[in-house]
Design an enzyme around this catalytic site. Structure first.
Site, mmCIF file in Angstrom:
data_model
loop_
_atom_site.group_PDB
_atom_site.id
_atom_site.type_symbol
_atom_site.label_atom_id
_atom_site.label_comp_id
_atom_site.label_asym_id
_atom_site.label_seq_id
_atom_site.Cartn_x
_atom_site.Cartn_y
_atom_site.Cartn_z
ATOM 1 N N ALA A 1 -3.290 -3.451 5.681
ATOM 2 C CA ALA A 1 -4.752 -4.035 5.907
ATOM 3 C C ALA A 1 -5.624 -5.426 5.057
ATOM 4 O O ALA A 1 -6.778 -5.024 4.974
ATOM 5 C CB ALA A 1 -5.506 -2.620 5.520
ATOM 6 N N SER A 2 -5.004 -5.895 4.665
ATOM 7 C CA SER A 2 -4.989 -7.234 4.215
ATOM 8 C C SER A 2 -6.269 -6.663 3.063
ATOM 9 O O SER A 2 -5.426 -6.344 2.525
ATOM 10 C CB SER A 2 -6.024 -8.178 4.572
ATOM 11 N N HIS A 3 -7.124 -7.918 2.915
ATOM 12 C CA HIS A 3 -8.724 -7.505 1.624
ATOM 13 C C HIS A 3 -9.321 -6.152 1.732
ATOM 14 O O HIS A 3 -9.777 -6.253 0.839
ATOM 15 C CB HIS A 3 -9.225 -7.995 1.963
ATOM 16 N N ARG B 1 1.036 -1.230 0.330
ATOM 17 C CA ARG B 1 -0.187 -0.255 0.436
ATOM 18 C C ARG B 1 1.321 1.492 -0.187
ATOM 19 O O ARG B 1 1.828 0.977 0.538
ATOM 20 C CB ARG B 1 -1.057 -0.367 1.210
ATOM 21 N N LYS C 1 -0.370 -6.085 11.475
ATOM 22 C CA LYS C 1 -1.079 -7.105 12.195
ATOM 23 C C LYS C 1 0.087 -7.999 13.445
ATOM 24 O O LYS C 1 1.016 -7.449 13.642
ATOM 25 C CB LYS C 1 -1.468 -8.304 11.427
#
Length: 159
Positions: free
Chosen positions: A129-131, A79, A140
């Site tokens: 922020a994963s998905h 990101r 995390k």
């Protein structure tokens, strides 16, 4: 203070650069940290309104205290906001003097981050922020025994 980087050493000049970048960017006041960023499995929110360099630095200082003198693994996803947030996490860990060494993975996948935490038997913080959509980011967190530390647990330590 120096930290370990898989490709080299995190030097004081790196920290100075990171510190200057953070100083020239937004600061997040702890009294305004939104409780909703602390989720069941992680910490995440819309960047920079809900989560930003000040918020992750404050969280990293609390985590450094919990982790003690152990090295801490830090990774980041792709990101656009991840390099800034990762630099804030690293700076907070090193300058807090609670965790003097950082194993910086740089850009990596979350499974790769978990692998290195497990292999090195170290706690870790992954900026991701994963998905979630691209305007989100988060953390995390893995404890020293490889256990996932939930956002709700971290919230109790901070708020």
């Amino acid at each position: 203070q120096k930290g370990f980087f898989l490709g080299g050493v995190i030097t004081t000049s790196f920290l100075r650069t990171a510190k200057e970048s953070i100083r020239n960017y937004e600061k997040y006041e702890s009294t305004k940290m939104k409780k909703k960023i602390f989720q069941a499995y992680d910490i995440r929110g819309r960047y920079p309104d809900e989560i930003n360099t000040g918020a992750v630095a404050e969280i990293a200082v609390v985590l450094a205290k919990k982790f003690g003198k152990k090295k801490v693994v830090v990774g980041q996803d792709a990101r656009l906001s991840s390099p800034m947030l990762s630099a804030a996490v690293i700076e907070a860990l090193v300058l807090s003097r609670k965790s003097s060494k950082v194993v910086s993975l740089g850009l990596c996948t979350t499974p790769m981050f978990y692998f290195w935490c497990h292999k090195l038997k170290l706690p870790g913080i992954m900026v991701t922020a994963s998905h979630n959509p691209k305007d989100f980011n988060g953390l995390k967190v893995v404890g020293p025994s490889g256990e996932i530390i939930s956002g709700t647990e971290i919230k109790q330590w901070i708020i």
